[in-house]
Design a protein around this motif. Structure first.
Motif, PDB file in Angstrom:
ATOM      1  N   VAL A 266       0.839  -1.200   0.000  1.00 14.07           N
ATOM      2  CA  VAL A 266       0.000   0.000   0.000  1.00 14.07           C
ATOM      3  C   VAL A 266       0.873   1.249   0.000  1.00 14.07           C
ATOM      4  O   VAL A 266       0.644   2.192  -0.766  1.00 14.07           O
ATOM      5  N   GLY A 267       1.880   1.274   0.865  1.00 17.93           N
ATOM      6  CA  GLY A 267       2.786   2.418   0.899  1.00 17.93           C
ATOM      7  C   GLY A 267       3.496   2.617  -0.422  1.00 17.93           C
ATOM      8  O   GLY A 267       3.619   3.745  -0.923  1.00 17.93           O
ATOM      9  N   LEU A 268       3.952   1.526  -1.019  1.00 14.59           N
ATOM     10  CA  LEU A 268       4.634   1.584  -2.309  1.00 14.59           C
ATOM     11  C   LEU A 268       3.706   2.116  -3.396  1.00 14.59           C
ATOM     12  O   LEU A 268       4.101   2.925  -4.241  1.00 14.59           O
ATOM     13  N   ALA A 269       2.453   1.671  -3.363  1.00 13.84           N
ATOM     14  CA  ALA A 269       1.484   2.093  -4.373  1.00 13.84           C
ATOM     15  C   ALA A 269       1.147   3.576  -4.253  1.00 13.84           C
ATOM     16  O   ALA A 269       0.958   4.264  -5.258  1.00 13.84           O
TER      17      ALA A 269
ATOM     18  N   ALA B 202      -1.284   5.612   4.616  1.00 13.00           N
ATOM     19  CA  ALA B 202      -0.473   5.825   3.416  1.00 13.00           C
ATOM     20  C   ALA B 202      -0.912   7.082   2.671  1.00 13.00           C
ATOM     21  O   ALA B 202      -0.079   7.782   2.077  1.00 13.00           O
ATOM     22  N   ASP B 203      -2.211   7.376   2.694  1.00 14.23           N
ATOM     23  CA  ASP B 203      -2.714   8.592   2.045  1.00 14.23           C
ATOM     24  C   ASP B 203      -2.075   9.839   2.648  1.00 14.23           C
ATOM     25  O   ASP B 203      -1.705  10.775   1.929  1.00 14.23           O
TER      26      ASP B 203
ATOM     27  N   GLY C 243       7.170   1.078   2.821  1.00 11.48           N
ATOM     28  CA  GLY C 243       6.743   1.012   1.433  1.00 11.48           C
ATOM     29  C   GLY C 243       6.667   2.384   0.792  1.00 11.48           C
ATOM     30  O   GLY C 243       7.043   2.565  -0.374  1.00 11.48           O
ATOM     31  N   ALA C 244       6.182   3.369   1.545  1.00 12.18           N
ATOM     32  CA  ALA C 244       6.070   4.727   1.010  1.00 12.18           C
ATOM     33  C   ALA C 244       7.443   5.298   0.671  1.00 12.18           C
ATOM     34  O   ALA C 244       7.618   5.961  -0.360  1.00 12.18           O
ATOM     35  N   LEU C 245       8.413   5.046   1.513  1.00 11.84           N
ATOM     36  CA  LEU C 245       9.772   5.514   1.236  1.00 11.84           C
ATOM     37  C   LEU C 245      10.344   4.827  -0.004  1.00 11.84           C
ATOM     38  O   LEU C 245      11.026   5.451  -0.821  1.00 11.84           O
ATOM     39  N   GLY C 246      10.037   3.540  -0.147  1.00  7.66           N
ATOM     40  CA  GLY C 246      10.494   2.815  -1.328  1.00  7.66           C
ATOM     41  C   GLY C 246       9.842   3.324  -2.598  1.00  7.66           C
ATOM     42  O   GLY C 246      10.484   3.419  -3.650  1.00  7.66           O
ATOM     43  N   GLY C 247       8.559   3.680  -2.513  1.00 17.55           N
ATOM     44  CA  GLY C 247       7.846   4.191  -3.678  1.00 17.55           C
ATOM     45  C   GLY C 247       8.435   5.486  -4.198  1.00 17.55           C
ATOM     46  O   GLY C 247       8.472   5.726  -5.413  1.00 17.55           O
TER      47      GLY C 247
END
Length: 242
Positions: A19-22, A58-59, A209-213
């Motif tokens: 989810v974070g990546l997306a 994540a939003d 995941g967000a950092l990876g995205g």
């Protein structure tokens, strides 16, 4: 504390990471989380409520990070139709999940076909679907299955936005829509103490995941980004029919 097996915890963490990546790098990846969270929770109807706080977390990250790139004006024509779709989705939550999921899949396939036809046309603007179609479909799909990602991705692709604006605008749309869904799910009794504890424990995976995205999107060309979104949208639709 939720009574889950180790593999369910691992799958849940993978969901949160995805989810974070997306949200910050690969928008088409988000829909793949839908079947994974169902496997994690074991109840398709409650899975949407277990996933919603993860999506909201994540939003927030995506909105803050991409705040300078959002094309909010692109969403005004979509907003009233999305709310109408959410109203229909709220009413449909009483239906069985095996009925709802193919409905969402069919909507996504129609949108995908429309996008591909429009992209190959000499005059794309002449066959662009009305925002009402996207809005109602997105509102309905997000309410019944957290599955509006493919619809929204196709809408934003049709606007030919740069990849940064694409991600930022989608982040704002889902930030507002997901917050709006909280009272709907609460009214149906889908939240529980176990689900909220689970969501709290998944926060580190969301941020990872967000950092990876962020890193992923920096290394993808606009053309590759577009076709990656299309490919992930098509792949994710297959899961909706399973």
């Amino acid at each position: 504390m939720p009574q889950l097996e180790p593999w369910q915890w691992a799958l849940g963490a993978l969901c949160a990471f995805s989810v974070g990546l997306a949200k910050t790098g690969l928008p088409g990846l988000g829909i793949l989380v839908v079947p994974m969270i169902v496997l994690t929770v074991g109840d398709a109807r409650k899975a949407a409520a277990w996933l919603l706080p993860i999506l909201c977390t994540a939003d927030v990250f995506a909105v803050v990070y991409w705040r300078r790139h959002a094309a909010i004006g692109r969403l005004w024509s979509l907003a009233p139709w999305a709310l109408a779709g959410m109203a229909g989705g709220a009413a449909a939550l009483s239906l069985q999940e095996r009925v709802l999921r193919p409905m969402v899949g069919a909507i996504v396939l129609i949108m995908l076909a429309a996008y591909l036809i429009r992209r190959r046309a000499r005059n794309p603007a002449a066959i662009a679907p009305h925002p009402a179609l996207y809005g109602i479909a997105a509102g309905f799909a997000t309410t019944v299955a957290n599955a509006a990602g493919p619809v929204m991705n196709l809408y934003l692709l049709s606007k030919r936005l740069p990849k940064e604006e694409f991600i930022a605008t989608g982040a704002w749309f889902f930030f507002v829509i997901n917050l709006t869904k909280i009272p709907i799910y609460a009214a149906h009794g889908l939240f529980s103490r176990q689900s909220l504890v689970f969501d709290l424990l998944m926060v580190p995976a969301v941020f990872a995941g967000a950092l990876g995205g962020r890193r992923v999107v920096e290394h993808i060309s606009p053309n590759m980004f577009e076709w990656l979104v299309v490919a992930l949208t098509a792949l994710s639709t297959w899961f909706l029919f399973r």
